[in-house]
Motif scaffolding. Structure first.
Motif, PDB file in Angstrom:
ATOM      1  N   LEU A 236      -9.170  -2.756  13.271  1.00 32.77           N
ATOM      2  CA  LEU A 236      -9.986  -3.449  14.263  1.00 32.77           C
ATOM      3  C   LEU A 236     -11.352  -3.778  13.659  1.00 32.77           C
ATOM      4  N   GLU A 237     -11.936  -4.842  14.143  1.00 30.89           N
ATOM      5  CA  GLU A 237     -13.233  -5.271  13.619  1.00 30.89           C
ATOM      6  C   GLU A 237     -14.347  -4.458  14.268  1.00 30.89           C
ATOM      7  N   GLN A 238     -15.144  -3.807  13.452  1.00 38.56           N
ATOM      8  CA  GLN A 238     -16.226  -2.993  13.986  1.00 38.56           C
ATOM      9  C   GLN A 238     -17.270  -3.873  14.665  1.00 38.56           C
ATOM     10  N   GLY A 239     -17.718  -3.422  15.834  1.00 39.30           N
ATOM     11  CA  GLY A 239     -18.681  -4.171  16.625  1.00 39.30           C
ATOM     12  C   GLY A 239     -18.054  -5.151  17.593  1.00 39.30           C
ATOM     13  N   ALA A 240     -16.732  -5.355  17.489  1.00 43.48           N
ATOM     14  CA  ALA A 240     -16.042  -6.305  18.365  1.00 43.48           C
ATOM     15  C   ALA A 240     -15.553  -5.602  19.627  1.00 43.48           C
ATOM     16  N   GLU A 241     -15.368  -6.390  20.682  1.00 47.15           N
ATOM     17  CA  GLU A 241     -14.873  -5.859  21.951  1.00 47.15           C
ATOM     18  C   GLU A 241     -13.399  -6.222  22.107  1.00 47.15           C
ATOM     19  N   TYR A 242     -12.607  -5.251  22.515  1.00 46.54           N
ATOM     20  CA  TYR A 242     -11.171  -5.434  22.689  1.00 46.54           C
ATOM     21  C   TYR A 242     -10.773  -5.054  24.115  1.00 46.54           C
ATOM     22  N   GLU A 243      -9.573  -5.480  24.485  1.00 42.42           N
ATOM     23  CA  GLU A 243      -9.018  -5.085  25.774  1.00 42.42           C
ATOM     24  C   GLU A 243      -7.556  -4.719  25.586  1.00 42.42           C
ATOM     25  N   ALA A 244      -7.100  -3.784  26.416  1.00 45.04           N
ATOM     26  CA  ALA A 244      -5.710  -3.338  26.361  1.00 45.04           C
ATOM     27  C   ALA A 244      -5.185  -3.205  27.783  1.00 45.04           C
ATOM     28  N   VAL A 245      -3.886  -3.454  27.945  1.00 47.29           N
ATOM     29  CA  VAL A 245      -3.246  -3.375  29.255  1.00 47.29           C
ATOM     30  C   VAL A 245      -1.971  -2.552  29.130  1.00 47.29           C
ATOM     31  N   VAL A 246      -1.838  -1.558  30.002  1.00 48.86           N
ATOM     32  CA  VAL A 246      -0.619  -0.755  30.099  1.00 48.86           C
ATOM     33  C   VAL A 246      -0.114  -0.910  31.527  1.00 48.86           C
ATOM     34  N   GLU A 247       1.065  -1.537  31.673  1.00 51.56           N
ATOM     35  CA  GLU A 247       1.539  -1.922  33.002  1.00 51.56           C
ATOM     36  C   GLU A 247       0.454  -2.779  33.661  1.00 51.56           C
ATOM     37  N   GLU A 248      -0.095  -2.356  34.790  1.00 50.71           N
ATOM     38  CA  GLU A 248      -1.122  -3.163  35.454  1.00 50.71           C
ATOM     39  C   GLU A 248      -2.521  -2.594  35.255  1.00 50.71           C
ATOM     40  N   LYS A 249      -2.643  -1.520  34.471  1.00 52.82           N
ATOM     41  CA  LYS A 249      -3.948  -0.916  34.223  1.00 52.82           C
ATOM     42  C   LYS A 249      -4.542  -1.501  32.947  1.00 52.82           C
ATOM     43  N   GLY A 250      -5.812  -1.871  33.005  1.00 50.27           N
ATOM     44  CA  GLY A 250      -6.462  -2.446  31.839  1.00 50.27           C
ATOM     45  C   GLY A 250      -7.786  -1.769  31.531  1.00 50.27           C
ATOM     46  N   ILE A 251      -8.172  -1.785  30.269  1.00 46.92           N
ATOM     47  CA  ILE A 251      -9.465  -1.260  29.847  1.00 46.92           C
ATOM     48  C   ILE A 251     -10.056  -2.184  28.792  1.00 46.92           C
ATOM     49  N   LYS A 252     -11.367  -2.126  28.661  1.00 46.01           N
ATOM     50  CA  LYS A 252     -12.064  -2.812  27.584  1.00 46.01           C
ATOM     51  C   LYS A 252     -12.848  -1.770  26.794  1.00 46.01           C
ATOM     52  N   PHE A 253     -12.967  -1.998  25.487  1.00 50.13           N
ATOM     53  CA  PHE A 253     -13.685  -1.042  24.656  1.00 50.13           C
ATOM     54  C   PHE A 253     -14.271  -1.768  23.458  1.00 50.13           C
ATOM     55  N   ARG A 254     -15.333  -1.203  22.941  1.00 50.73           N
ATOM     56  CA  ARG A 254     -15.989  -1.742  21.753  1.00 50.73           C
ATOM     57  C   ARG A 254     -15.762  -0.789  20.586  1.00 50.73           C
TER      58      ARG A 254
END
Length: 238
Positions: A218-236
């Motif tokens: 993953l690119e350091q300093g970048a923001e990502y998002e992930a989805v498991v079923e209908e639950k989602g999160i964002k993280f840097r």
């Protein structure tokens, strides 16, 4: 959004640069995500001063979540001092620290962390972090994150349970773990925020009801998002 205690408008600001947090400048309360509170330390909070509060103001609010109107619930347990009131919205997962309680909470938390470390109880340090919908623990180690997710689930997952305690844990060097509890190991969709295409990963079962997917390169300093079923999160990625 309005203060749960006194009803005044909340003012938006950022604690750590990539978050949205709020404070009431009338009664001094703070509204923030759990992962933000976990990242704070006493030095960051030094610029924030207690607000002189008229006790009568604290009866003017409705004690509901500023986002969705859910009744706030007082949170108790080992991570909160007995003489401190801290509340949480069970729907959105954010935390309300009335008056100057956040300014007192972090020094108390740091003192307990130091105690654990000095007495050789480093494995228990993770238990002092606030539960969060996005539980971002920098360099905590996968075992600590799995333990926290399992603890928040009560050590078991009902057969009908959906995804719970979805967490992102920073492993350093462009790696991130996506961790959650559920009855089944659902596939994970993830991407860098703004990219049109999702990537899909198969999780690994670490313990009963706890699943993990490790993301690499993953690119350091970048923001990502992930989805498991209908639950989602964002993280840097730091």
């Amino acid at each position: 959004m309005h203060c749960p205690d006194c009803g005044e408008p909340l003012h938006e600001f950022s604690f750590v640069g990539n978050d949205k947090s709020w404070r009431c400048f009338r009664c001094g309360g703070f509204w923030a995500d759990g992962w933000v509170i976990n990242r704070l330390d006493s030095k960051i909070l030094q610029k924030w001063k207690p607000v002189e509060v008229d006790p009568g103001w604290l009866n003017l609010g409705s004690n509901v979540c500023p986002v969705d109107g859910t009744q706030l619930v007082r949170y108790t347990g080992e991570i909160i001092p007995d003489n401190m009131t801290v509340k949480r919205c069970e729907r959105c997962g954010r935390w309300w620290f009335p008056t100057d309680s956040l300014l007192r909470y972090k020094p108390a938390q740091e003192a307990k962390v130091n105690y654990y470390r000095q007495w050789g109880k480093a494995a228990d340090v993770g238990s002092l972090a606030l539960p969060a919908l996005v539980l971002l623990i920098v360099l905590a180690g996968l075992a600590t994150v799995v333990s926290l997710v399992k603890r928040n689930t009560g050590g078991r997952v009902a057969a009908q349970a959906t995804v719970r305690n979805l967490a992102a844990a920073d492993g350093g060097s462009g790696e991130m773990w996506i961790v959650w509890s559920s009855a089944a190991g659902y596939k994970v969709k993830w991407r860098r925020v703004g990219e049109p295409e999702w990537r899909v990963g198969e999780p690994e079962r670490k313990e009963e009801g706890v699943y993990v997917l490790k993301l690499r390169d993953l690119e350091q300093g970048a923001e990502y998002e992930a989805v498991v079923e209908e639950k989602g999160i964002k993280f840097r990625v730091d």
